[in-house]
Design a protein around this motif. Sequence first.
Motif, PDB file in Angstrom:
ATOM      1  N   ILE A 171      -4.039   2.658 -10.900  1.00  0.00           N
ATOM      2  CA  ILE A 171      -3.610   4.028 -11.213  1.00  0.00           C
ATOM      3  C   ILE A 171      -4.821   4.957 -11.257  1.00  0.00           C
ATOM      4  O   ILE A 171      -4.824   6.050 -10.688  1.00  0.00           O
ATOM      5  CB  ILE A 171      -2.834   4.055 -12.539  1.00  0.00           C
ATOM      6  CG1 ILE A 171      -1.549   3.233 -12.435  1.00  0.00           C
ATOM      7  CG2 ILE A 171      -2.532   5.484 -12.972  1.00  0.00           C
ATOM      8  CD1 ILE A 171      -0.786   3.085 -13.738  1.00  0.00           C
ATOM      9  N   VAL A 172      -5.858   4.497 -11.960  1.00  0.00           N
ATOM     10  CA  VAL A 172      -7.055   5.342 -12.111  1.00  0.00           C
ATOM     11  C   VAL A 172      -7.718   5.599 -10.768  1.00  0.00           C
ATOM     12  O   VAL A 172      -8.211   6.712 -10.491  1.00  0.00           O
ATOM     13  CB  VAL A 172      -8.038   4.686 -13.095  1.00  0.00           C
ATOM     14  CG1 VAL A 172      -9.357   5.462 -13.140  1.00  0.00           C
ATOM     15  CG2 VAL A 172      -7.427   4.614 -14.493  1.00  0.00           C
ATOM     16  N   HIS A 189      -6.280   5.776  -7.970  1.00  0.00           N
ATOM     17  CA  HIS A 189      -5.331   6.454  -7.079  1.00  0.00           C
ATOM     18  C   HIS A 189      -5.060   5.628  -5.816  1.00  0.00           C
ATOM     19  O   HIS A 189      -5.115   6.114  -4.677  1.00  0.00           O
ATOM     20  CB  HIS A 189      -5.825   7.859  -6.694  1.00  0.00           C
ATOM     21  CG  HIS A 189      -6.021   8.745  -7.881  1.00  0.00           C
ATOM     22  ND1 HIS A 189      -7.272   8.966  -8.457  1.00  0.00           N
ATOM     23  CD2 HIS A 189      -5.132   9.456  -8.621  1.00  0.00           C
ATOM     24  CE1 HIS A 189      -7.155   9.780  -9.480  1.00  0.00           C
ATOM     25  NE2 HIS A 189      -5.844  10.110  -9.617  1.00  0.00           N
ATOM     26  N   GLN A 217       0.287   0.591  -6.512  1.00  0.00           N
ATOM     27  CA  GLN A 217       0.493   0.872  -7.936  1.00  0.00           C
ATOM     28  C   GLN A 217       1.817   0.280  -8.431  1.00  0.00           C
ATOM     29  O   GLN A 217       1.882  -0.327  -9.509  1.00  0.00           O
ATOM     30  CB  GLN A 217       0.484   2.385  -8.166  1.00  0.00           C
ATOM     31  CG  GLN A 217      -0.863   3.036  -7.937  1.00  0.00           C
ATOM     32  CD  GLN A 217      -0.849   4.517  -8.319  1.00  0.00           C
ATOM     33  OE1 GLN A 217      -0.217   4.910  -9.290  1.00  0.00           O
ATOM     34  NE2 GLN A 217      -1.585   5.328  -7.546  1.00  0.00           N
ATOM     35  N   ALA A 238      -4.249   4.229 -18.802  1.00  0.00           N
ATOM     36  CA  ALA A 238      -4.387   4.842 -17.476  1.00  0.00           C
ATOM     37  C   ALA A 238      -3.389   5.979 -17.296  1.00  0.00           C
ATOM     38  O   ALA A 238      -3.709   7.033 -16.705  1.00  0.00           O
ATOM     39  CB  ALA A 238      -4.197   3.777 -16.397  1.00  0.00           C
ATOM     40  N   TRP A 280      -4.523   8.883 -19.216  1.00  0.00           N
ATOM     41  CA  TRP A 280      -5.709   9.434 -18.549  1.00  0.00           C
ATOM     42  C   TRP A 280      -5.301  10.374 -17.430  1.00  0.00           C
ATOM     43  O   TRP A 280      -5.902  11.439 -17.252  1.00  0.00           O
ATOM     44  CB  TRP A 280      -6.559   8.283 -18.019  1.00  0.00           C
ATOM     45  CG  TRP A 280      -7.766   8.716 -17.236  1.00  0.00           C
ATOM     46  CD1 TRP A 280      -7.859   8.961 -15.899  1.00  0.00           C
ATOM     47  CD2 TRP A 280      -9.059   8.994 -17.772  1.00  0.00           C
ATOM     48  NE1 TRP A 280      -9.104   9.356 -15.548  1.00  0.00           N
ATOM     49  CE2 TRP A 280      -9.880   9.385 -16.703  1.00  0.00           C
ATOM     50  CE3 TRP A 280      -9.619   8.941 -19.075  1.00  0.00           C
ATOM     51  CZ2 TRP A 280     -11.229   9.720 -16.874  1.00  0.00           C
ATOM     52  CZ3 TRP A 280     -10.947   9.273 -19.209  1.00  0.00           C
ATOM     53  CH2 TRP A 280     -11.737   9.645 -18.122  1.00  0.00           C
ATOM     54  N   GLU A 281      -4.273   9.970 -16.657  1.00  0.00           N
ATOM     55  CA  GLU A 281      -3.818  10.817 -15.558  1.00  0.00           C
ATOM     56  C   GLU A 281      -3.199  12.109 -16.078  1.00  0.00           C
ATOM     57  O   GLU A 281      -3.362  13.166 -15.497  1.00  0.00           O
ATOM     58  CB  GLU A 281      -2.810  10.055 -14.691  1.00  0.00           C
ATOM     59  CG  GLU A 281      -3.418   8.929 -13.859  1.00  0.00           C
ATOM     60  CD  GLU A 281      -4.432   9.461 -12.874  1.00  0.00           C
ATOM     61  OE1 GLU A 281      -4.138  10.460 -12.196  1.00  0.00           O
ATOM     62  OE2 GLU A 281      -5.549   8.905 -12.814  1.00  0.00           O
ATOM     63  N   SER A 297      -0.207  13.469 -16.128  1.00  0.00           N
ATOM     64  CA  SER A 297       0.963  14.126 -15.542  1.00  0.00           C
ATOM     65  C   SER A 297       2.195  13.820 -16.373  1.00  0.00           C
ATOM     66  O   SER A 297       2.208  12.914 -17.213  1.00  0.00           O
ATOM     67  CB  SER A 297       1.176  13.651 -14.104  1.00  0.00           C
ATOM     68  OG  SER A 297       1.527  12.275 -14.096  1.00  0.00           O
ATOM     69  N   HIS A 344       3.453  10.336 -15.638  1.00  0.00           N
ATOM     70  CA  HIS A 344       2.655   9.306 -16.291  1.00  0.00           C
ATOM     71  C   HIS A 344       2.860   9.313 -17.804  1.00  0.00           C
ATOM     72  O   HIS A 344       2.852   8.254 -18.451  1.00  0.00           O
ATOM     73  CB  HIS A 344       1.169   9.500 -15.968  1.00  0.00           C
ATOM     74  CG  HIS A 344       0.821   9.084 -14.562  1.00  0.00           C
ATOM     75  ND1 HIS A 344       0.788   9.973 -13.507  1.00  0.00           N
ATOM     76  CD2 HIS A 344       0.501   7.866 -14.046  1.00  0.00           C
ATOM     77  CE1 HIS A 344       0.449   9.333 -12.402  1.00  0.00           C
ATOM     78  NE2 HIS A 344       0.260   8.034 -12.713  1.00  0.00           N
TER      79      HIS A 344
END
Length: 653
Positions: free
Chosen positions: A121-122, A124, A130, A169, A172-173, A175, A178
Amino acid sequence: MAANHAIRWMRFLHRRIVRKDALNERVRRTLVRSLYTQPISLAIGVAVGVLSAAVSAVLSGAAVLYAVCGMLAVIAAGRLVIAFGICADDADVSTTKLERLYATGAVTYALFLGIFAGLTIVLHAEPGIQALMLVNAIAYGVGVCARNAGRPAIALAQLALAALPLLVAALWEGSVAHFAMAVAMTLLMGAMSSIVTNLFTTLRGAIGAAETSAELATKMQLLARTDVVTGLANRAGLNHAMTQKLEAVSQDERLALFWLDLDRFKEVNDLLGHPVGDRVLTEVAHRLRESAPADASMARFGGDEFIMFCSVESRLECERLAARVLDTVTRPLRIDETRLEVPCSMGIAILPEDADDADSLMQAADLALYHAKVGGKNHSRFFEKSMSRNLMRRREIEAELRAAIQRDELSIFFQPIIDLATGRIRTFEALVRWFHPEKGELRPDEFIPVAEETGVIVTLGNWITAQAARAAVHWPEDVTLAVNLSPMQIRAPGAALGILTALRDAGLAPSRLELEVTESLFLDDNQSTANFINELSAAGIRFALDDFGTGYSSLGSIHKFPFSKIKVDRSFVSGANVGRKSEAIIRAVAEMGARLDMEIVAEGLETVDQVRAVRATGCTLGQGYYFSRAVPDYLAAMLIAQEREGAPMRASA
């Protein structure tokens, strides 16, 4: 008193805690063992995880994913080595060690799988990669929760370590999608925690109940195989031990079975009571353990019988062991200041010489025990093949004798006892004769011992008394009747009443009946014997001591009981050993009889010289072929009639 009560209560609580701790440990062991069951499912799970990580690393080309995938593969290999290489049933491997080994591999693998999925995920990676790793991590975490619910800490740690890197993760993203994924995983971990806890509680309760039931079943089985009085095995326990030992026996190994029977234990119970009898049995069991080999199986077979079963090197060793056991068991014992002597008989059989299996071995030892008791008690006998043949013969005679009584195949013959001074008939001794329709006449020494051994003598003795009394009632009143009694017949319940009833039914006065008993009757100082003699003596029946001098001769018995006559055994009158010693013995007995106002009968008289010799020594009565053989009742009546007509029986002697 309060202090003692408190101590007992503390001991009770201690035992409860110890038992509970032991149960908890067994439950824990079972739950830990569940982690190692079905290692194939573990192998499939880690293989899927490593393969998915390898595909993802190759497709993304990221060096860090290659590194994490390598670590994941190493950890997976280590887990498989542990899963397939360690036996969870091995008692030498502690429960703690098993649990720590599994937990180390499990949580490390879950952590690196979660890190790999979070990195996709981190970094991308492609959406498909994923999704592949997300599914792997979450499915693994949920799956192990069910598989490892027996140890909830390990199961939830695996779920948390697989899901937390994904959660970090996702946050962290940042969105919305997420963030929603993070919330979903958080809720999932909470739900799975509740499920794992419920599963663990159910599993633990079921296993605990099963362990308790198994423990109870084991105790019940042990109780079912144990004699409550002595603590030895009972019949069921003996059968179990013998079966196990026989299954493990080698072809060149000998097994010996020792069957012990306490000879006078019934008297202990009758005179001192069953509590004392139980203490005697307990002491005998203790002595048996003390003298038995280490590998011996011992049991109380029932009543006063014990069995020992063990391996032996040779017959000589078996003889030595039998002597040691018999010597130890028969030592005098003291209970409540009472000194007791409990003699013991022993029968011994050896496998494979005497038998091929457990049943036939026990039959052989039982036969040997029987012969040991018949041979005089308080000694041992080894099984011999001839014992089986003798047993079949005895059983045949027993069955035919019972039938003979019913079919009137038996007859009563009468042998006169003569007054040596006048030659006149004083008494007729009743003797039983058996004329078998197929085998002809059977000697008394063939069937009387069998009747005594099997208990038929009680029925036979009562029948003899009744038949003889019916014949004697027709004789002149001065001619009496003599009937032999067996010790077993005397000790039978209602023995005295049976004799009095036979006299009443026949119409014979009790004063005309004389009962002959042998010296063996007084080997055991039995109160029932004294009661029997005293009751019939009070009714007018007289007693004679038969076969005097051949067995356990006791002047105490002559002094204690109201004997009116002593019969000197024929071995002192005729035979190879007759001489000055036998003449002196007869003279001494006759002198004693004269002083005690007792008549002395010399048995086995066959010649006129013998008659003169015993008359010269002081004997007053004689019996033997010189005067007459045993004859049927009608010939006995003829002998009396001839005598009354003036022809005394060989009075010229």
